[in-house]
Design an enzyme around this catalytic site. Structure first.
Site, PDB file in Angstrom:
ATOM      1  N   ILE A 119       0.833  -1.206   0.000  1.00  0.00           N
ATOM      2  CA  ILE A 119       0.000   0.000   0.000  1.00  0.00           C
ATOM      3  C   ILE A 119       0.866   1.254   0.000  1.00  0.00           C
ATOM      4  O   ILE A 119       0.421   2.323  -0.409  1.00  0.00           O
ATOM      5  CB  ILE A 119      -0.984   0.018   1.181  1.00  0.00           C
ATOM      6  CG1 ILE A 119      -0.257   0.136   2.521  1.00  0.00           C
ATOM      7  CG2 ILE A 119      -1.897  -1.196   1.153  1.00  0.00           C
ATOM      8  CD1 ILE A 119      -1.193   0.384   3.703  1.00  0.00           C
ATOM      9  N   ASP A 120       2.125   1.127   0.448  1.00  0.00           N
ATOM     10  CA  ASP A 120       3.015   2.290   0.512  1.00  0.00           C
ATOM     11  C   ASP A 120       3.503   2.731  -0.868  1.00  0.00           C
ATOM     12  O   ASP A 120       3.984   3.853  -1.024  1.00  0.00           O
ATOM     13  CB  ASP A 120       4.231   1.988   1.391  1.00  0.00           C
ATOM     14  CG  ASP A 120       3.865   1.784   2.850  1.00  0.00           C
ATOM     15  OD1 ASP A 120       2.753   2.190   3.230  1.00  0.00           O
ATOM     16  OD2 ASP A 120       4.673   1.225   3.598  1.00  0.00           O
TER      17      ASP A 120
ATOM     18  N   GLU B 233       1.866   8.347   8.859  1.00  0.00           N
ATOM     19  CA  GLU B 233       2.263   7.837  10.169  1.00  0.00           C
ATOM     20  C   GLU B 233       3.759   7.962  10.449  1.00  0.00           C
ATOM     21  O   GLU B 233       4.179   7.985  11.604  1.00  0.00           O
ATOM     22  CB  GLU B 233       1.861   6.363  10.302  1.00  0.00           C
ATOM     23  CG  GLU B 233       2.578   5.441   9.313  1.00  0.00           C
ATOM     24  CD  GLU B 233       2.146   3.983   9.434  1.00  0.00           C
ATOM     25  OE1 GLU B 233       1.340   3.667  10.328  1.00  0.00           O
ATOM     26  OE2 GLU B 233       2.617   3.168   8.621  1.00  0.00           O
TER      27      GLU B 233
ATOM     28  N   MET C 288      -1.534   5.405   6.801  1.00  0.00           N
ATOM     29  CA  MET C 288      -0.332   4.576   6.796  1.00  0.00           C
ATOM     30  C   MET C 288       0.700   5.116   5.816  1.00  0.00           C
ATOM     31  O   MET C 288       0.414   5.937   4.955  1.00  0.00           O
ATOM     32  CB  MET C 288      -0.684   3.124   6.467  1.00  0.00           C
ATOM     33  CG  MET C 288      -1.244   2.348   7.649  1.00  0.00           C
ATOM     34  SD  MET C 288      -1.508   0.605   7.252  1.00  0.00           S
ATOM     35  CE  MET C 288      -1.623  -0.065   8.923  1.00  0.00           C
TER      36      MET C 288
END
Length: 361
Positions: free
Chosen positions: A142-143, A238, A185
């Site tokens: 997802i990053d 985050e 995130m």
């Protein structure tokens, strides 16, 4: 590689949306085009460490169209237990890589497709080199920070979830004249925060690549108020550090440390500097779950098909990638060596600044 083959597939590292769509595409391509058998290995490399090996033969009946809509992974995954330094019950670390090689040979595999991120690829590639495993990689995170690919499986869905959160926070922010802070995130890179912040109309976007000045943020909030708007939206990744350069992490059972707390920190800083009433929302693992977006399904399908084709061509130690609207393949070594943070002169940073979004600097 010609003739009937047996190929393995596993998911490794953190889960995300689109993994099942990759698995489905691999089974369809391998079965329908080449007549090969696909073996799904359970719980990542842990399945190869198990005795008997934990696996399941995957056929077309098991991977219908409903499967591509499912989040997570039907095979299970793990982001713990480095096989080269595996934690034992007595507290020692043991090299168990030979056991994984044994599991690979026990299954009679001709090749292995690993779906993972940069950390998983580093381990899988080392295993492949030392143990004679024919490896092909499919990037998922997802990053979206794996090098040499414009997009990884799971990123688009995570951005969609974060954007939807902003869509839901905006009306309540306006109703109560509040500043809403959304923590998303992003272990080391700010791609989710930047993309969702732009798509969701954020006033402030904070990413780890750009150190922030609280006075700049406060000025932006005041500017919004002076323009007649009674609310503000702030997105923070985050991994953003505090004003004094400190990473905010929490320690969990077993000593594991994870990011957490920067959203509350920013909320307090804004409240103290502006007097605004703030509320903080931490999305956390909500971004990993969910039904995959159409784009994630498409990327997953294209990656899965190309991964099987690479095996057919005998091309290993390669990672499938997306570039200029095409599926290509690159060296796994080069991909994990070229970590992809947010480019400070890239299109999205320029877009954010052009929209008047404060990036904290």
């Amino acid at each position: 590689m010609t003739g009937e083959k047996r190929i393995g597939i596993l998911t490794s590292g953190g889960d995300c949306a689109g993994l099942n769509a990759v698995i489905r595409a691999v089974v369809h391509r391998a079965t329908l085009t080449y007549g090969w058998q696909v073996v799904g290995i359970k719980q990542g490399t842990m399945g190869l460490l198990s005795r008997p090996v934990d696996y399941e033969v995957l056929d077309l009946d098991m991977v219908g169209s409903a499967m591509m809509r499912q989040g997570g992974t039907i095979l299970g995954t793990t982001n713990k237990g480095n096989p080269f330094a595996f934690p034992m019950t007595d507290g020692t670390l043991k090299d168990r890589s030979a056991e994984i090689a044994g599991g690979y040979r026990e299954l009679g595999l001709d090749a292995l497709i690993g779906i993972g991120g940069d950390g998983s690829f580093a381990i899988l590639r080392k295993l492949a080199q030392q143990c004679g495993i024919n490896l092909v990689g499919v990037p998922k995170t997802i990053d979206n920070d794996i090098g040499l690919t414009e997009v990884s499986v799971g990123f688009d869905t995570a951005v969609a979830v974060a954007t939807e959160a902003l869509d839901r926070l905006q009306p309540t922010a306006a109703s109560h004249a509040r500043v809403m802070v959304l923590e998303v995130m992003g272990r080391d890179a700010g791609h989710i925060a930047l993309a969702a912040g732009i798509a969701g109309g954020a006033d402030v976007i904070l990413i780890p690549e750009i150190p922030f000045d609280i006075d700049r943020i406060a000025n932006k909030i005041r500017q919004v108020r002076n323009q007649g708007r009674n609310f503000g939206l702030v997105v923070v990744s985050e991994a953003v550090k505090t004003a004094d350069g400190k990473e905010l992490q929490r320690e969990y059972l077993g000593g594991e440390k994870r990011f957490g707390g920067i959203g509350n920190y920013i909320g307090e800083q804004i409240a103290n500097a502006t007097g605004a009433e703030t509320r903080v929302t931490v999305l956390g693992h909500v971004q990993r779950g969910s039904m995959p977006s159409p784009r994630d399904r498409l990327i997953a399908a294209a990656f899965g098909v190309h991964a099987v084709d690479l095996i057919a061509e005998g091309k290993f130690d390669r990672m499938v990638a997306w570039s200029n609207r095409e599926v290509i393949d690159v060296s796994i070594e080069d991909a994990i060596a070229r970590y992809q943070a947010v480019e400070l002169d890239g299109a999205l940073v320029k877009t954010a600044r052009g929209l008047g979004i404060c990036l904290g600097d």
